[in-house]
Design a protein around this motif. Structure first.
Motif, PDB file in Angstrom:
ATOM      1  N   VAL A  20       0.836  -1.429  -0.060  1.00 29.64           N
ATOM      2  CA  VAL A  20       0.079  -0.114   0.024  1.00 29.64           C
ATOM      3  C   VAL A  20       0.771   1.341   0.082  1.00 29.64           C
ATOM      4  O   VAL A  20       0.655   2.501   0.442  1.00 29.64           O
ATOM      5  CB  VAL A  20      -1.040   0.092   1.217  1.00 29.64           C
ATOM      6  N   MET A  21       2.352   1.082  -0.329  1.00 24.22           N
ATOM      7  CA  MET A  21       3.023   2.169  -0.397  1.00 24.22           C
ATOM      8  C   MET A  21       2.639   3.330  -1.339  1.00 24.22           C
ATOM      9  O   MET A  21       2.835   4.697  -1.039  1.00 24.22           O
ATOM     10  CB  MET A  21       4.476   1.936  -0.993  1.00 24.22           C
ATOM     11  N   HIS A  22       1.616   3.029  -2.421  1.00 19.33           N
ATOM     12  CA  HIS A  22       1.413   4.075  -3.390  1.00 19.33           C
ATOM     13  C   HIS A  22       0.092   4.836  -2.785  1.00 19.33           C
ATOM     14  O   HIS A  22      -0.150   5.899  -3.287  1.00 19.33           O
ATOM     15  CB  HIS A  22       0.859   3.459  -4.618  1.00 19.33           C
ATOM     16  N   LEU A  23      -0.531   4.183  -1.684  1.00 19.95           N
ATOM     17  CA  LEU A  23      -1.576   4.931  -0.954  1.00 19.95           C
ATOM     18  C   LEU A  23      -1.099   5.868   0.155  1.00 19.95           C
ATOM     19  O   LEU A  23      -1.545   6.656   0.531  1.00 19.95           O
ATOM     20  CB  LEU A  23      -2.579   3.949  -0.661  1.00 19.95           C
ATOM     21  N   TRP A  24      -0.261   5.309   1.024  1.00 24.46           N
ATOM     22  CA  TRP A  24       0.369   5.860   2.193  1.00 24.46           C
ATOM     23  C   TRP A  24       1.911   5.715   2.062  1.00 24.46           C
ATOM     24  O   TRP A  24       2.410   4.520   2.174  1.00 24.46           O
ATOM     25  CB  TRP A  24      -0.136   5.329   3.387  1.00 24.46           C
ATOM     26  N   ASN A  25       2.809   6.705   1.883  1.00 22.79           N
ATOM     27  CA  ASN A  25       4.178   6.820   1.827  1.00 22.79           C
ATOM     28  C   ASN A  25       4.725   5.789   3.246  1.00 22.79           C
ATOM     29  O   ASN A  25       5.923   5.393   3.300  1.00 22.79           O
ATOM     30  CB  ASN A  25       4.950   8.068   1.691  1.00 22.79           C
ATOM     31  N   SER A  26       4.160   6.160   4.410  1.00 18.83           N
ATOM     32  CA  SER A  26       4.684   5.584   5.767  1.00 18.83           C
ATOM     33  C   SER A  26       4.674   4.215   5.623  1.00 18.83           C
ATOM     34  O   SER A  26       5.205   3.697   6.415  1.00 18.83           O
ATOM     35  CB  SER A  26       3.712   6.144   6.739  1.00 18.83           C
ATOM     36  N   ALA A  27       3.929   3.372   4.754  1.00 14.81           N
ATOM     37  CA  ALA A  27       4.139   2.095   4.589  1.00 14.81           C
ATOM     38  C   ALA A  27       5.264   1.284   4.068  1.00 14.81           C
ATOM     39  O   ALA A  27       5.539   0.362   4.382  1.00 14.81           O
ATOM     40  CB  ALA A  27       2.934   1.516   3.565  1.00 14.81           C
ATOM     41  N   ASN A  28       6.134   2.317   3.648  1.00 11.94           N
ATOM     42  CA  ASN A  28       7.530   1.891   3.115  1.00 11.94           C
ATOM     43  C   ASN A  28       8.391   1.047   4.154  1.00 11.94           C
ATOM     44  O   ASN A  28       8.679  -0.116   4.124  1.00 11.94           O
ATOM     45  CB  ASN A  28       8.298   3.209   2.695  1.00 11.94           C
ATOM     46  N   TRP A  29       8.809   1.689   5.172  1.00 14.27           N
ATOM     47  CA  TRP A  29       9.521   0.934   6.193  1.00 14.27           C
ATOM     48  C   TRP A  29       8.677  -0.104   6.915  1.00 14.27           C
ATOM     49  O   TRP A  29       9.325  -0.861   7.334  1.00 14.27           O
ATOM     50  CB  TRP A  29       9.936   2.277   7.255  1.00 14.27           C
ATOM     51  N   TYR A  30       7.499   0.178   7.141  1.00 10.17           N
ATOM     52  CA  TYR A  30       6.754  -0.754   7.955  1.00 10.17           C
ATOM     53  C   TYR A  30       6.645  -2.130   7.187  1.00 10.17           C
ATOM     54  O   TYR A  30       6.537  -3.087   7.613  1.00 10.17           O
ATOM     55  CB  TYR A  30       5.305  -0.300   8.221  1.00 10.17           C
ATOM     56  N   GLU A  31       6.278  -2.005   6.131  1.00  6.26           N
ATOM     57  CA  GLU A  31       6.228  -3.172   5.356  1.00  6.26           C
ATOM     58  C   GLU A  31       7.653  -3.976   5.030  1.00  6.26           C
ATOM     59  O   GLU A  31       7.757  -5.119   5.226  1.00  6.26           O
ATOM     60  CB  GLU A  31       5.749  -2.845   3.503  1.00  6.26           C
ATOM     61  N   ARG A  32       8.688  -3.211   4.942  1.00  4.86           N
ATOM     62  CA  ARG A  32      10.098  -3.636   4.967  1.00  4.86           C
ATOM     63  C   ARG A  32      10.440  -4.235   6.413  1.00  4.86           C
ATOM     64  O   ARG A  32      10.974  -5.446   6.350  1.00  4.86           O
ATOM     65  CB  ARG A  32      11.212  -2.687   4.661  1.00  4.86           C
ATOM     66  N   GLU A  33       9.671  -3.980   7.520  1.00  2.00           N
ATOM     67  CA  GLU A  33      10.014  -4.583   8.754  1.00  2.00           C
ATOM     68  C   GLU A  33       9.177  -5.905   8.786  1.00  2.00           C
ATOM     69  O   GLU A  33       9.770  -6.775   9.054  1.00  2.00           O
ATOM     70  CB  GLU A  33       9.519  -3.518   9.747  1.00  2.00           C
ATOM     71  N   ALA A  34       8.051  -5.883   8.176  1.00  2.00           N
ATOM     72  CA  ALA A  34       7.196  -7.051   8.244  1.00  2.00           C
ATOM     73  C   ALA A  34       7.891  -8.382   7.427  1.00  2.00           C
ATOM     74  O   ALA A  34       7.550  -9.293   7.564  1.00  2.00           O
ATOM     75  CB  ALA A  34       5.763  -6.760   7.760  1.00  2.00           C
ATOM     76  N   PHE A  35       8.452  -7.604   6.160  1.00  3.57           N
ATOM     77  CA  PHE A  35       9.099  -8.624   5.167  1.00  3.57           C
ATOM     78  C   PHE A  35      10.257  -9.194   6.139  1.00  3.57           C
ATOM     79  O   PHE A  35      10.661 -10.237   5.932  1.00  3.57           O
ATOM     80  CB  PHE A  35       9.489  -7.993   4.009  1.00  3.57           C
TER      81      PHE A  35
END
Length: 206
Positions: free
Chosen positions: A117-132
Motif C-alpha cells: 500500500v506504499m502508493h496509498l501511504w508513503n509511511s508504509a515503506n519502512w513498515y512493510e520492510r519490517e514485516a518482510f
C-alpha cells in the motif's frame, strides 16, 4: 484569526456500521471489540478496500500510522485453523477523528504475499520492510523491499513462530582476520519449565 472546532469522533458502534455499509461485499468482516473496529479482508480485495478507506468521504483515513505482521501458527493453543500469516494496519482519520484496524491474510502459507500500500501511504515503506524482514511477508509492488532490522547476511525471519530462539548463527569479532565472522550457534537449546513453589502458610494466609 479564527480556529475551526476539533472534530468529534462518532461512537465505535456507529463507525462499525458505517464501514460495514461502505465496504459491503468486499470484506470478510467488520467487528467491534474493546471499542476498536477491525476490518478483515482477503488479499484480492485489499487494495480496493484500502483505497476506499482513504478516499471515501465517510472514512477519510489520511494516515497509515502502523503496519505489522502476524504469525498465527499455534495461535489459541493450536486451535487456529485459518491462514497462517496476516498483515495488520492501523489507519487514522485526522479530519474525522476516527481510527480503524485492517487485517489482510496472505493466501499462501508457504510463500506469504499481499499487495503493497506504499502508493496509498508513503509511511508504509519502512513498515512493510519490517514485516518482510521479521515475518517473510512479501509486499508485491513495493519498490525497495529489503531487510531493515537484521543484518545483510541474516537467514530466516526471526518473528516466525518456528524460528529457533537461539537463531541459526552467531557473530563475533575475529582479531586475527580483523573482521566480524559468522559461525554456527554454539548454545545448546533448552526448555525452561517454570517452577511453582506452594507453601501452605505463604504470606501468613491460612
Amino acid at each position: 484569526m479564527s480556529h475551526s472546532a476539533p472534530s468529534v469522533s462518532i461512537r465505535p458502534e456507529a463507525l462499525r456500521d458505517q464501514l460495514a455499509s461502505l465496504l459491503d461485499g468486499r470484506v470478510r468482516s467488520v467487528e467491534l471489540a474493546l471499542d476498536e473496529v477491525t476490518v478483515t479482508v482477503d488479499a484480492a480485495q485489499y487494495i480496493d478496500v484500502m483505497q476506499t478507506l482513504r478516499d471515501a468521504p465517510v472514512a477519510r483515513f489520511e494516515q497509515l500510522i502502523d503496519l505489522c505482521g502476524i504469525d498465527y501458527a499455534d495461535y489459541g493453543d493450536g486451535r487456529w485453523e485459518g491462514l497462517r500469516f496476516a498483515a495488520v494496519s492501523h489507519l487514522l482519520s485526522v479530519s474525522l477523528n476516527q481510527r480503524v484496524r485492517v487485517r489482510v491474510f496472505c493466501p499462501d502459507d508457504d510463500f506469504p504475499v499481499v499487495p503493497s500500500v506504499m502508493h496509498l501511504w508513503n509511511s508504509a515503506n519502512w513498515y512493510e520492510r519490517e514485516a518482510f524482514d521479521l515475518y517473510g511477508i512479501v509486499f508485491e509492488g513495493h519498490n525497495d523491499l529489503r531487510r531493515i532490522l537484521t543484518d545483510y547476511g541474516f537467514i530466516g525471519h526471526p518473528f516466525r513462530k518456528d524460528f529457533p530462539l537461539s537463531g541459526h548463527v552467531e557473530m563475533r569479532y575475529d582479531a586475527e582476520r580483523m573482521r566480524v565472522v559468522y559461525e554456527p550457534v554454539s548454545i545448546e537449546p533448552r526448555e525452561n519449565t517454570p517452577r511453582i513453589i506452594r507453601e501452605d502458610n505463604y504470606g501468613g494466609l491460612h
